[in-house]
Structures are given as structure tokens and as C-alpha cells.
Design a protein around this motif. Structure first.
Motif, PDB file in Angstrom:
ATOM      1  N   THR B  86       6.873  74.865   9.929  1.00 38.41           N
ATOM      2  CA  THR B  86       7.371  75.566  11.117  1.00 38.41           C
ATOM      3  C   THR B  86       7.998  74.576  12.096  1.00 38.41           C
ATOM      4  O   THR B  86       9.091  74.812  12.625  1.00 38.41           O
ATOM      5  N   LEU B  89      11.248  73.405  10.726  1.00 42.09           N
ATOM      6  CA  LEU B  89      12.307  74.402  10.893  1.00 42.09           C
ATOM      7  C   LEU B  89      12.856  74.343  12.313  1.00 42.09           C
ATOM      8  O   LEU B  89      14.064  74.411  12.532  1.00 42.09           O
ATOM      9  N   LEU B  90      11.957  74.204  13.283  1.00 42.33           N
ATOM     10  CA  LEU B  90      12.422  74.102  14.671  1.00 42.33           C
ATOM     11  C   LEU B  90      13.301  72.863  14.859  1.00 42.33           C
ATOM     12  O   LEU B  90      14.349  72.923  15.488  1.00 42.33           O
ATOM     13  N   SER B  92      15.051  71.481  12.692  1.00 40.01           N
ATOM     14  CA  SER B  92      16.317  71.603  11.967  1.00 40.01           C
ATOM     15  C   SER B  92      17.376  72.315  12.804  1.00 40.01           C
ATOM     16  O   SER B  92      18.547  72.307  12.462  1.00 40.01           O
ATOM     17  N   ASP B  93      16.950  72.947  13.862  1.00 38.98           N
ATOM     18  CA  ASP B  93      17.900  73.631  14.737  1.00 38.98           C
ATOM     19  C   ASP B  93      17.731  73.135  16.171  1.00 38.98           C
ATOM     20  O   ASP B  93      17.723  73.895  17.115  1.00 38.98           O
TER      21      ASP B  93
END
Lengths: 540, 348, 593
Positions: B86, B89-90, B92-93
Motif C-alpha cells: 500500500t 502504491l502511494l 508510485s504516485d
């Protein structure tokens, strides 16, 4: 203040801010809470979220109306009639708290008799609030398990403000909403340390802790502590001082941290008074409108540059700490007063006196703060009364008894009184003044904070679209506003916030100072000005 | 009371308490990003997931009510993997420009990256590129750093009751914006800035000051209205860099626009820096030394007293200054000069 | 001689789209012209609009029933009406060439229709016709003779499970809700059918709205709700209109409102229109939407049965679930349990589509083998191509390969192979479908429909889609296989709601059963199904090329060269792999690999 003190024996918020969210019903009257006490406003919104019923009584559609169960839009200056009518209904319907009235109050019968004429229909005529809404409001407030009343200058700034405060107190007494959690009568203090300023004796009739000058024993106690014989002559209130200055009998005035030249009602009048003085000393952080009139200006420190304590609306004494050095040669007010005092009387205050030592001197003289010390206040504030070192402070007052002789609260008959100056043909509009969210008082601080001034840069007058149409004025068009005392010119803000025939001007702006228009009528007891009602005329 | 077991430790909590609250009672550290105990649970960041015996998959501890005899596990390889993914993922953006980010040092995402030892992300891909500019003097928004935790939206709605911002679009393109993407119309209380876990929301007035190093913190009390909110002044040299408020105080960390942003007056160049004296009536105010000014004030007051009596002198105290100052002021008039002519202006 | 004549015209959304209204009007005009009316020709000649019977591919479907005999015509248009009336109705000679064939009958005969059975037979806008087939008998029975507890027990015994996706036992859910202390409870019908290609709920509401209303009355009575909502997407105007008509009629007849059927039970039902967000089918998002909030899911627990709409205990049942309630009450739990498999009772409505001969809406007993659905009802694969897989459960479902063709279709069966029942979508795939591309297709949908609230779904599905995209474009790396697998698992395990939890299913199931296709894309840079254009090479077989120039003409980028009547060549450097040459060649000379 004086009104509540007469009824309960002390004049302060009876309950705490945190309790607001536990109210089952709230009556907010004469307080634009979300703009003037935003953080207290948050608790009110929380109460509503928790299921409380909120009654807002205000001539203006203030932001809190959005959260209200019921909005009573009474005409400015008719608060006590509205409140009396609520109590009329409560007694008529048998919603009063008999046990509380019998055990903890006095003067009920005469009071109840005095309510007879205040039927909802009678009140509708005067206040403009539909009789049905008055009945609904009475039901909501009186039948709630615990209900709090919150008010501010909208109640007090009238020539009969004390009357209004009596009515507010009566309402809480009649329903037994005192001496318990999540209820009470709660005046919201407009400035950070009004409460403390009164607590420490900056009142002509009261020594620290509301100990009366008139009481010889009190004078003796303080005389002994201070090593001087104290005058029994009652002092002058601020507004009486203005009169004596004009009369020439008050010759020297020392003001610190206030700007009466802009905040006084009928300020043209006050300015004349200041000019008539032999000596005007002003101690402030800016060259205010008042300082400009002074003979001596003393540069002081802002809150971020000094040490001490403030007492907030809920009687909570909290520490203020030094974060910065004062600019230039500026010194803290305490240091300045100390040096003046030592020049007047070297024995009055020690050269080594600190904020803490002065605080300790104060707490030794007032039992309600006797349990407080800087050490105890290090991490969190304490609410007075806090009589001993291990006392946790007092969230709400009057649990067992009232601070009057005999321990009972006093009902007061509140007659129907009119504002001093009502609209007429020449001055057909009611002007009511107040504050708005982005500025504070005379704007000495907020107007020098770039962001705040950017958002709300200029004075304005709110008027109803109906009135705007008949005057042929558009939003942002310029208007001249004139009262019997003066005239200002400013932009119109056309809005349904005010009802027809009522206009509102925030008093923060010196370039169009609302107090050039206001009337210097005042309440005979509390000496509070009538800032909420005067008559004006509007011209394009 | 409800008894449950978390990581083999027994704990008792009030009915209605969440698993997260129970864990915190045991001082068990469960990572969170979208949680704030002052707001309703949201369950969006998925970092506070725990395993509960009898439940088929991990659940968020912030939203799950504790129940009697519940058996909770807060740490496992599986939970750790999900939390790490998680955060990745954060990241990655996210611009991951901590070096020049105003939120650095006060950023939960940064802390999470550190905690999970993540320098980059396995999931490189498209990043959002917002170009919205907000014209207002207080709130600075860097939407590319927004983690969509929803705290700002919730605080604005739940606490402030304003609802100035909300969600728009769906999925990866979701964003937080004023209704219909119009200009921000709000009370500028800055509650959103206070709860933002990253550098997405910050104060425009903070720009130009250090973020952490060199700032000094002072706990004090607000000098505006009677609410008496607790403030933390972050000062740098002779200036206030920013104002915040701690959560554990009576105002629960909430402030209004004046308390949070109305501090520039302190360092205004219009501040009085020297005593001023009007040496003759009708003349102008001229700088003077403290000695001269103080001597003048004291001697003139005593002079009036001796000629006209003590009641020809009066004092107006400040409802803005401290208790100590007010006390000493009235004492000076009563004990020093001998008059009760002392009042304050708070009636206006 | 007087005959009883009924003409049924399919007027579901499919029927109307195919021209049902025009056909209906043509019949009306023709009847007027030839004088078919009550007085002269027949005892009763009824023109009748009916709901969808499932075989929409053959629309407009028209039944002509004379006395006890019925014929069905397919592909009817208005031009055919004159002849149908003249020959069949007036002369009693059915028009053989237009009648449906055997496949129509095998399509229907293999089904078991509890829900769809009446759809092609009654006028959905007439409450009398519903009452005529025994409608509202179940509600009357429950209100007159059963306690709420009895009702819940009956539904529990029937083994009915939620038809909306997860298959939770309906009776148990009702009992959870009823067990709460509360001053109010709510019942909600979830008609927010969002799966692309799914239209069972729409067809049921369009064809038999009263069945859903009756189911809600019984459910509301069982749990003690006095208010219900039907949450239906605004994109279903016909269904909404028929629901409105049905609600008004039910109210007028005393089946809704105060004191229903003479009992002391009150129920008010309201329609709430959704804006078509897929996630609003998720029950907590649906509740948020009814409350006027953005349709974002909320964490469970607390479950809606305990704390739902406006914080009150709330039951949300899907359309098909509710439509099953009246038959269960009427015919008993035992009857219902006699249908279906061990743990999945009753029937399931399925939207059958894809590379199959007979597409449409079908209803099968739970547990019917996949093979039977595909080959008997569906008529097998289109063309002579090879079956590859069947994708079930909508965009969040999984792909089931050939090896599981005998799998019984029920909740457990589908789950055991990594797919799910979902709302009943079934897409048949053949050898021309690329499984990586299929996964990408579904992820494109779920990724766009993610509400954006939770991190794994918002960013995770985006990243899954990006990895799939680069694989189909020949940019896949060997490490992508593990990355895809791990991320898909994490999104499944960490997401907030059903959307995120199930969105990775197409990836996980294709990775499991068709890993070789992924490997071909990544390692050989080839798409075995020849779908992923960036991985294809087009070239011309010299032995087949006649040099006609058709391909050269078709090529937009001038990648093909060659003289007339000479063998042509493709310049691979210029080719953009659009496939125009392949389509243009009549000699099978263009090859893609």
C-alpha cells in the motif's frame, strides 16, 4: 456581568465549552458564535451532530442558522420581550422545573406575575417572530433534559442590556438549567482576557476577585496586604470617565492595550474628551487612533513577547509565554507598569517582580484562584474556582448553591423597555454593529495581517435586497450612512443576511468607523454602550 | 466494558471502542494515514489492517468495533506485505521530492516510507499531474502530493460544517476540489492544513522559513477572542514561521483563521519601538528615552493628583493583556495613586 | 366459430430496440383494417405486450396463440405483420418460414424458470395480470398467517442465497437485521445493475415488477421495516417507468401504504435513481448514495444489517433475490430446496454471451454443468472454432478453462476454480480471444469504476492495468509475472470493498490457467490468439499472392509494395499493424503471426 452577578452571585460562563457538545438543546441569542467565537462554534455544531436541537435567535441570518432546528428572527432590541414570551409559554404549559424553583431560587411569584402580559401573540407583534415559533422554541428549550443558553454582545450592548441578561438568567432558572453539566447561562467573552481583566479587579467597584470596594472589610484586607489605606470612593466607569473628561474634572488618563478612540460609541464625542485631558498616556504595540491623541506613548510587547496568564470565557486560566523578543526598545506591559508604579511608589512593587510573583500575589488575595500556580498551569489551564493546591478546577458553577447571600438565585422582573433611538421618518433604518470572521475589534492586529486584510479589505454595510431596490443601489455601490452623530461612506453588500429596514456594519474599519454613528446611550447598571441599535439614514 | 486480546495481551475498552483504540491503549503501534481520532473512521488507507480470528480477511482496525473475546493480531508477514504494498502504491504516485517539500519532517508518508524501508516503488507508472492554482492568501495546495486520505474533506464537513471541498472524478483520477472546481470559498480556518498528513496542504505564510531545523516552539494562548485556544508558535529568529495547535488541548487542536494565520501583526514594521512624547500641546509625537517617558508619566500623574486629588486621574486597563498586568495596573491606581478610577474597555 | 386469440409482442428493452413498438402498432392497425375485433371475428383477440423472454438475439419475438395452441415467430418486423394476420389469424395457417427453429426450443427447454417463466407471458403494466397468475398471494399469506419470525425461518429453510454476487444466505441476513433493537429499519432493493452485459435485473423489473415489490413487502414484514427504497439506475428508463406504474397500482390496491391487506403492517416504497456508478452496486456505497453522499463504500463491519441507511438496521437485497421470495412462500421451502445443488438452492438467471450461437438471458437450476449451458442452451461455439474459456461473474469474475468444462455452476463450484457467480454474467471465449487482453479489458473497466477511496483499489488497479498493457504491447519484462501476481493478491486482500477485492480476479485466474499466454507475450513477444496488434507481424505468402494490389490499396501508410500481378511485400519498418491488408486480401495470402 453585573446582571448575572446580581442573580447568581458571579458573572461568568456557568459551564464549560467542552460541555456544549453534551447539550440536548441550545439557545444561542445575540451571539454570532461561528464568526466571533469560532472554536466555541465548533462545539455547537458538534452538539447538533450529536442530536441536540439548536435554537438561534438573531435578527441576522448568521452562519449558525444553517445548523439550527429553529431560527427566531427578532427585531434588534426586542430580546427581552422574546425571552419573556418563551417563559410565559413555559409557565403556561407547566414546563417549568418546580423543584428547582422552590429549592434554589427566590422571587418567583412576582416574576411570574410580571410575565403575564408577554403572550406569544404580544411578542409576535413586537419582535416579528411568529407566535407558533415562540411556542416551539419554548418547548424545545424547556423540555430538553439539559439545555444551555449562549449569548454575547447582542444581548448586552443595549441601553437595557442588564435587563436582557436578567431575562436570560430567569429562563435558565425557570427550567432548572443551572448547576448541572451541559446547561447553564453562558456569556461568551469578546476578547481574550475580558474575564481575567474583571477577575483581577480592573473594575471601578471591585477589587480582585469581585471583592467589593464598598465593603470596609474588603478594603481592610487589601489595604493590609498592600500596605496602604484604600479609597472608599467608588471609581468611574469608562463611559463616566468620558463625561468627566469633557467636564474637565478628570485630567489624567492612562490607557494600555485598548483603542477607545475607535471602539467607543459616538467616537467623535470620545475624541473630544481625550483632547480635553491634561495628560493622556497610551501604552500599546501600535500607534493606534487613541495613541495618536496621546501626550506620551509607551511601546509595549505583543502576546508573543511576554509572559503571564489569560483567563478565557470558561474561566480557564492559561499561560502565555515568550516566543520572541519585543522589537526595538519595546517592553512588556508588566515591565512598563512596574517602572511607572515604582516611580509613583517604590514600595508598591519590587524591582525584581516577575509575572509569576505578581500572579502569586494575586492568587493569595482571591480564594477562587488560591490553588493555582505557574507550575500547575505548565501543561494545561485550570478553571476557577480552584481553591486548593489539589483542586482540579471547576467545569461548571452553582452545583450546590449560588454565590449570593442565602445561596439562592434571584428571579428578576424584566419589564418591556425600548431602545433609546428607534427609527423614524428622518432616520428610517436600524443600524446594528458587530464583528466578522476575518477581523478583530478595531483591526489593529488583523488589518496588519496581510492575509486577513486581503480577504476582507474594506468596510461595508449589509442591507436587504428589498431596501437596496428601493434605494436603487446595487451590490458594491457606495452609500452614505448618517446618524444624528455622524456620517460615513462605504460599500453596500446587498444580502438577505439582514432583514428589511435593518442594516449591519462591522466596526473594524477606521476609514468608515461604525462608531461615528452609534449612540452613546448606555445601560444604567453595567454601563455598556448601545451598539446594537441606533437609527440611521442611507443615501446614494 | 469489553475484553479482548490483541497480540496475546488482554485489554479492556468501553463498548463502542474500535480495535485501533484498544490497540493504542496497549501502546501497540499500528500504522495509519487516514485516521484522526477527532473524526469519524474512514477506512481508506488500509494501513491499519489487522487479522481477527474468525474473519476471513484482514479488516481495518480503525473501523472495526471491538467485541467481547475478540482475538486480534496486528503484526504478521501477510499484514506487513499488504501494508508495504500500500505504501509502495502511494509512493508510485507521489513526487517523492522530500528534499524540497514543505511537508518534510512532518509527513506521515515520509515516515511510512522510512518505516518500510522504501526508497522507490516496484510500481512505476503514470503519475497524476494537477495544475490547479488556488488564489488565496492562506492555503497552499500541491495536489500531486495528495494521498486522498480524505481528512481535509472530513474535517471541513464534520468539524467545521462548511463543506468547502469534496471529491471529484473516479478511480486513479479522483481528486479533492471545491464544488464544480470553482474558486475555493471557505473560512480559512486551516483545519485541513492541520490534518493533512503530507505536504499537499500547507500554509502560504510558512514559505520562506525552515521546515524543522532552527525553528523554536513555544506553547502559549491565543490573544484574539475569549475561546482562549492553545497555540504553538514556531519561531525563527525574530519572526513567527507558523502557528499550530496541539490535539491534546481543550480546543483539540482546532483554530480559526485569526488564530492560525493572523499573526503577522507581531512583526509588522508599524510596531512601536521607542517611547514617544508630545513635548508641547499641538506639537507632534517625538521619540524619547524610556527614562524621560517614564519620569514624565509618573511625575505628571502625581502632579495632577497633588493639584486635583487622586480622583482626577483614571486608568483604562486592557482586556487584551495579561492578568498580571491588569492586577498590577489596578493596584497602582488603588494603592499607589489612591483612586478607584480603573476600568477596562471590554464593554465595547 | 369463435376462437380465443392472443398475440404476445416482446416489449422489453431488447424487443423495443429491435422494433417491438412498431410491430405492435402494425398489428393494431392491421386488426382495425381487417376488422378483427370482439364483435365480428373472435370471442377475444388480445394484443399483448410482454416482457423479455431471454432470447433477445431473435427479437422481435411474437407469439400467436389461438385457443390452446401457440406459435412463436422470430425476427418479426412491421412488414411481416400483414401476412401473419392474414394467414395465421384469419386463415389459421401459421407462416412456417418465419417460425422459430429447434434451437429456440432447446434454448428454452433446458432451462428451469422460476423467475423468468412469466416474463414472456404477462403484461408488466397490468397488476390484474400479475394477480391473475397468483400474484400477491404470498404477501397475503405472510401477512395473514405468518409471524415475521416464521417468515424468516421459511426463507432460511429454503436455502435462498443472495443473487447479487456474494451469495450470503438471505434468511440469515434478515434474521441479523431483525435481531437489532432499533426504532426504524429499512429494506432496499438493489437494482443498480452495473456489470457490462448484464441485464437480468432490468429484464425482471421490466417484465414482472410486481414480483419484486411483493418480495419487498414480505422482506419488510419479516425484518420490521416500514420504508423501503428501490435503488435503480437512471439508465433504465423503461424499468423505472414500469416500476412507477406498478408501485402506484400496488398502492391503489392496498398492497402498499397503511394497513396492507387488512393487516396492521405499513410499508412505503420509494424509487431512488442512481447515476450509474458501478461501485454503487456495493451495498455501503449504495447506502451512501441514498443518503445524498458521494457513492463511496464504507468499511464493514458494521454491516448494514446492523447499521445501515441513516445508521439504522438495513437489508439490501438484489432484484432476483426478492423475485424469488413470493414463489418460495407460495410453494414452500421444500419445493425450493428440491431445485439446485447441495449448498446452492433454486435457480440462477444468467446473461449468456460471447462466442456462442444462442446468446441471451437464461435461467438454470443451480449446479447445471458448464458444458450443458454452453452446448445445449447456448448451442455451442460460433463458427467451428475451439472453446477456450468461459468468464463468469462480470468484470470482477474469473476465467474458467476447458479442463473445468464439467464444473457445476453454483456458488461453490465457481469459487473453487477462482471465479464467482457475481450477478450471473457468462462470457464464452474461443481460440481467437487473447486471455491477457481479456484481463486487460476487465481491468480497464474496474479501474475506471473504482471510487478512488482506498489506496489498493485506486492505485493498485491502475498499476495492474499498466502492467497488463505493457505486456500486451510487447514491453513486458520477465519480472512482471511475479509483480502482477503479487500485486493482484495484495489488491484483493487489502481493498475496502467488493470492487477492489474482486477486481484482480480476471488477472489471477488467467495467470493461473493461461500463464503460457502471458509467457508468450513476454518472452516470445507473441500473442498466441493473434489479438495484440503490437505483437503481430503481417507478411505476404508468395505462394498465395496473385498480385491483385488490394492490400497495397488498403494500406494507409504505404508499407506494402509490389507491381501488379507480382508478389507483394510488407515493409515491417513502416507497418503499423492495423490489419487492413489482412482484411482486404481475398486469397488468404496475408498472414499475421
Amino acid at each position: 456581568m453585573a446582571g448575572l452577578a446580581a442573580k447568581f452571585g458571579s458573572g461568568a460562563m456557568t459551564n464549560s465549552v467542552a460541555e456544549i457538545s453534551d447539550n440536548k438543546a441550545l439557545l444561542v441569542i445575540g451571539s454570532n458564535t461561528t464568526e466571533n467565537h469560532p472554536i466555541i462554534g465548533l462545539r455547537m455544531k458538534e452538539a447538533v451532530r450529536n442530536g441536540a436541537q439548536l435554537i438561534v435567535a438573531d435578527p441576522r441570518r448568521i452562519p449558525l442558522v444553517k445548523f439550527a432546528t429553529l431560527w427566531l428572527r427578532h427585531m434588534p432590541g426586542t430580546d427581552s420581550v422574546l425571552l419573556n414570551a418563551l417563559m410565559h409559554v413555559i409557565i403556561r404549559e407547566g414546563w417549568e422545573d418546580r423543584t428547582f424553583i422552590e429549592k434554589r431560587t427566590e422571587g418567583f411569584d412576582a416574576f411570574a406575575e410580571g410575565l403575564k402580559q408577554f403572550t406569544p401573540e404580544f411578542a409576535e407583534n413586537i419582535t416579528g417572530v411568529p407566535a407558533d415559533d415562540i411556542v416551539s422554541a419554548a418547548r424545545i428549550y424547556a423540555t430538553a433534559e439539559n439545555a444551555g443558553i449562549y449569548y454575547a454582545m447582542g444581548i448586552t450592548q443595549h441601553s437595557f442590556g442588564t435587563n436582557n441578561v436578567h431575562a436570560v438568567g430567569n429562563l435558565a432558572m425557570v427550567t432548572g438549567n443551572l448547576g448541572k453539566h451541559g446547561a447553564g447561562v453562558n456569556p461568551l467573552r469578546g476578547q481574550n482576557n475580558v474575564q481575567g481583566c474583571c477577575d483581577v479587579g480592573c473594575l471601578p467597584t471591585d477589587l480582585p476577585g469581585y471583592q467589593k470596594v464598598a465593603d470596609a472589610k474588603v478594603r481592610e484586607k487589601f489595604g493590609k496586604a498592600w500596605g496602604r489605606t484604600l479609597s472608599s470612593e467608588p471609581g468611574l466607569t469608562a463611559s463616566e470617565m468620558t463625561e468627566k473628561m469633557l467636564a474637565g474634572t478628570l485630567k489624567g488618563l492612562y490607557i494600555f492595550g485598548e483603542n477607545p478612540a475607535l471602539s467607543d460609541p459616538n467616537m467623535n464625542h470620545s475624541i473630544k474628551a481625550f483632547e480635553n485631558l491634561d495628560l493622556l498616556v497610551v501604552q500599546d504595540i501600535f500607534l493606534t487612533e487613541t495613541a495618536e491623541l496621546a501626550d506620551v506613548v509607551l511601546p509595549s510587547a505583543s502576546f508573543a513577547e511576554k509572559e503571564g496568564t489569560f483567563t478565557n470565557s470558561e474561566r480557564r486560566v492559561q499561560r502565555v509565554r515568550i516566543a520572541l523578543d519585543p522589537p526595538g526598545q519595546a517592553q512588556s506591559d508588566l515591565a512598563i507598569i512596574k517602572q511607572v508604579y515604582r516611580r509613583i511608589d517604590p514600595e508598591g512593587v519590587s524591582e525584581n517582580a516577575t509575572a509569576e510573583s505578581v500572579f502569586n500575589e494575586l492568587t493569595a488575595l482571591w480564594p477562587a484562584m488560591a490553588g493555582m500556580s505557574y507550575e500547575r498551569l505548565e501543561t494545561e489551564g485550570l478553571q476557577w474556582p480552584c481553591p486548593t493546591d489539589d483542586h482540579p478546577g471547576t467545569p461548571y458553577l452553582h452545583r450546590e448553591s449560588f454565590a449570593r447571600e442565602g445561596g439562592k438565585a434571584l428571579f428578576t422582573v424584566v419589564p418591556h423597555v425600548l431602545s433609546k433611538e428607534l427609527p423614524d421618518e428622518q432616520y428610517p433604518f436600524v443600524l446594528t454593529t458587530g464583528r466578522q470572521l476575518f477581523h478583530y475589534h478595531t483591526g489593529t492586529m488583523t488589518r496588519r495581517s496581510t492575509g486577513l486584510d486581503k480577504i476582507s479589505p474594506a468596510p461595508y454595510i449589509e442591507l436587504n435586497p428589498e431596501d437596496a431596490a428601493s434605494l436603487g443601489i446595487e451590490d458594491t455601490g457606495l452609500l452614505t450612512v448618517t446618524s444624528r452623530r455622524g456620517s460615513i461612506r462605504l460599500k453596500a453588500r446587498v444580502s438577505g443576511i439582514v432583514p428589511p429596514r435593518v442594516v449591519f456594519i462591522p466596526f473594524h474599519y477606521k476609514e468608515a468607523a461604525a462608531n461615528r454613528l452609534t449612540i452613546d446611550a448606555m445601560d444604567p447598571i453595567s454601563k455598556i454602550m448601545e451598539a446594537k441599535v441606533c437609527a440611521v439614514r442611507l443615501e446614494k | 466494558m469489553i475484553s479482548l486480546t490483541i497480540d496475546n495481551q488482554p485489554v479492556e475498552v468501553e463498548a463502542g471502542a474500535t480495535v485501533l483504540e484498544a490497540a493504542r491503549k496497549l501502546r501497540i503501534d499500528i500504522p495509519t494515514l487516514c485516521h484522526d481520532s477527532r473524526l469519524k473512521p474512514h477506512g481508506a488507507c488500509r494501513l491499519c489492517i489487522v487479522e481477527i480470528a474468525g474473519m476471513p480477511k484482514p479488516v481495518t482496525s480503525c473501523t472495526t468495533p471491538a467485541t467481547e473475546k475478540m482475538v486480534v493480531t496486528t503484526q504478521s508477514a501477510h499484514l506487513n506485505r499488504l501494508r508495504k504494498t500500500t505504501v509502495e502504491l502511494l509512493l508510485s504516485d507521489h513526487p517523492n521530492d522530500c528534499m524540497i517539500c514543505i511537508g518534510s519532517g512532518d509527513c506521515k508518508l515520509q515516515e511510512l516510507a522510512y518505516r518500510f524501508n522504501l526508497r522507490g516503488s516496484r510500481f512505476r507508472g503514470k503519475m497524476r499531474a494537477h495544475d490547479r492554482i488556488d488564489e488565496n492568501p492562506f492555503v497552499q495546495r500541491d495536489q500531486n502530493k495528495c494521498v486522498l486520505c480524505g481528512l481535509c474533506v472530513r474535517v471541513c464537513e464534520e468539524i467545521q460544517g462548511v463543506g468547502a471541498i469534496g471529491y471529484a472524478n473516479r478511480g486513479f483520477e479522483s481528486k479533492i476540489t471545491p464544488p464544480f472546481e470553482k474558486e475555493l470559498s471557505c473560512e480559512f480556518c486551516g483545519q485541513c492544513i492541520a490534518v493533512c498528513p503530507t505536504g499537499a496542504l500547507s500554509g502560504k505564510l510558512w514559505v520562506g522559513y525552515p521546515r524543522q531545523q532552527g525553528l523554536e516552539k513555544t506553547e502559549t494562548t491565543c490573544s484574539y477572542c475569549g475561546c482562549g485556544c492553545n497555540l504553538t508558535l514556531h519561531t525563527y529568529g525574530k519572526s513567527i514561521a507558523k502557528v499550530t495547535s496541539r490535539q491534546d488541548n481543550h480546543n483539540r487542536g482546532w483554530l480559526c483563521v485569526k488564530g492560525r494565520f493572523g499573526y503577522e501583526f507581531v512583526t509588522s514594521n508599524e510596531r512601536l519601538t521607542t517611547p514617544l512624547i508630545r513635548r508641547q500641546k499641538g506639537g507632534s509625537l517625538e521619540p524619547a528615552s524610556w527614562e524621560e517617558a517614564l519620569d514624565l508619566v509618573a511625575s505628571r500623574l502625581l502632579d495632577i493628583k497633588s493639584k486635583h486629588g487622586p480622583d482626577a486621574v483614571g486608568g483604562l486597563a486592557s482586556a487584551r493583556c495579561t492578568n498580571e498586568e491588569g492586577y498590577l495596573f489596578q493596584k497602582m491606581f488603588r494603592a499607589g495613586i489612591g483612586t478607584n478610577n480603573v476600568d477596562h474597555c471590554a464593554r465595547y | 366459430m369463435s376462437r380465443k386469440i392472443t398475440v404476445n409482442v416482446c416489449m422489453g428493452t431488447g424487443g423495443i430496440a429491435a422494433g417491438g413498438s412498431t410491430v405492435m402498432e402494425a398489428f393494431r392497425q392491421e386488426f382495425a383494417e381487417v376488422g378483427v375485433d370482439n364483435a365480428r371475428v373472435v370471442e377475444k383477440c388480445r394484443l399483448h405486450k410482454v416482457g423479455c423472454r431471454g432470447f433477445c438475439a431473435r427479437d422481435v419475438l411474437v407469439d400467436i396463440a389461438i385457443d390452446d395452441q401457440s406459435w412463436t415467430y422470430q425476427y418479426v418486423d412491421e412488414k411481416m405483420v400483414k401476412r401473419l394476420v392474414a394467414e395465421h389469424i384469419l386463415d389459421n395457417k401459421p407462416v412456417e418460414q418465419w417460425l422459430v427453429g429447434d434451437d429456440y426450443h432447446t434454448f428454452h427447454d433446458n432451462q428451469e424458470k422460476i423467475i423468468l417463466g412469466v416474463l414472456g407471458h404477462i403484461d408488466p403494466e397490468s397488476i390484474d395480470e400479475y394477480i391473475g397468475i397468483g400474484g400477491y398471494k404470498a404477501a397475503e399469506k405472510v401477512l395473514a398467517t405468518m409471524t415475521p419470525q416464521d417468515t424468516i425461518e421459511e426463507i432460511k429453510r429454503s436455502g435462498l442465497r443472495g443473487r447479487g454476487g456474494a451469495g450470503f444466505p438471505t434468511g440469515l441476513k434478515w434474521s441479523f437485521c431483525a435481531a437489532n433493537q432499533a426504532d426504524r429499519r429499512y429494506i432496499i432493493c438493489n437494482a443498480d445493475e452495473g456489470d457490462p452485459g448484464a441485464f437480468m435485473d432490468r429484464s425482471v423489473i421490466e417484465g414482472n415488477p410486481h414480483a419484486v415489490i411483493e418480495g419487498m413487502i414480505i422482506g419488510a414484514y419479516a425484518i420490521g421495516a416500514d420504508t423501503g427504497y428501490i435503488y435503480i439506475r437512471a439508465e433504465y428508463p423503461l424499468a423505472v417507468q414500469r416500476l412507477k406504474i406498478a408501485l402506484a397500482a400496488a398502492k391503489e390496491r392496498g398492497f402498499l401504504g397503511k394497513g396492507i391487506c387488512g393487516s396492521s403492517f405499513d410499508l412505503d416504497l420509494k424509487i431512488k435513481l442512481g447515476a450509474g456508478a458501478f461501485v454503487c452496486g456495493e451495498e455501503t456505497a449504495l447506502i451512501a448514495s441514498i443518503e445524498g453522499e458521494r457513492g463511496m463504500p464504507r468499511a464493514k463491519p458494521p454491516f448494514p444489517a446492523n447499521k445501515g441507511l441513516w445508521g439504522k438496521p438495513t437489508i439490501i437485497n438484489n432484484v432476483e433475490t426478492l423475485a424469488n421470495i413470493p414463489p418460495i412462500i407460495n410453494r414452500g421451502a421444500e419445493w425450493f430446496t428440491s431445485i439446485g445443488s447441495e449448498k446452492s438452492k433454486g435457480t440462477k438467471v444468467i446473461a449468456l454471451t460471447g462466442k456462442i450461437r444462442n446468446t441471451g438471458l437464461i435461467e438454470i437450476p443451480m449446479g447445471m454443468p458448464l458444458k450443458k449451458i454452453i452446448y445445449d442452451i447456448g448451442g455451442g461455439i460460433e463458427g467451428d472454432r475451439l472453446f477456450k474459456a468461459v468468464q463468469t461473474g462480470g468484470p470482477s469474475g474469473g476465467c474458467i478453462p476447458q479442463q473445468h468444462i464439467d464444473l457445476p455452476v453454483d456458488y461453490e463450484g465457481l469459487k473453487s476454480v477462482g471465479s464467482m457467480m457475481g450477478s450471473g454474467g457468462m462470457v464464452v471465449l474461443d481460440e481467437t480471444d487473447c486471455m491477457v487482453n481479456i484481463a486487460k479489458f476487465f481491468l480497464t473497466f474496474t479501474q475506471e469504476e473504482s471510487c478512488g477511496k482506498c489506496v489498493p483499489c485506486r492505485i493498485g488497479t491502475k498499476r495492474l492495468l499498466e502492467i497488463l498493457t505493457r505486456i500486451t504491447e510487447g514491453e513486458g519484462k520477465p519480472s512482471d509475472l511475479d509483480l502482477l501476481q503479487e500485486l493482484a493478491e495484495d489488491v484483493r486482500d487489502a481493498s475496502l470493498c467488493g470492487l477492489g477485492m474482486s477486481a484482480p480476479n480476471p488477472v489471477l485466474s488467467t495467470l493461473k490457467y493461461f500463464r503460457h499466454e502471458y509467457e508468450a507475450h513476454i518472452f516470445q513477444k507473441k500473442c498466441p490468439a493473434k489479438v495484440c496488434s503490437k505483437l503481430l507481424t503481417f507478411y505476404i505468402r508468395p505462394d498465395h499472392c496473385v498480385g491483385c494490389g488490394a492490400c497495397k490499396k488498403a494500406c494507409a501508410v504505404k508499407a506494402i509494395s509490389g507491381e501488379l500481378k507480382q508478389v507483394h511485400q510488407v515493409d515491417q519498418a513502416l507497418c503499423i499493424k492495423c490489419g487492413s491488408c489482412f482484411d482486404a486480401c481475398k486469397f488468404n495470402a496475408v498472414i499475421k503471426e
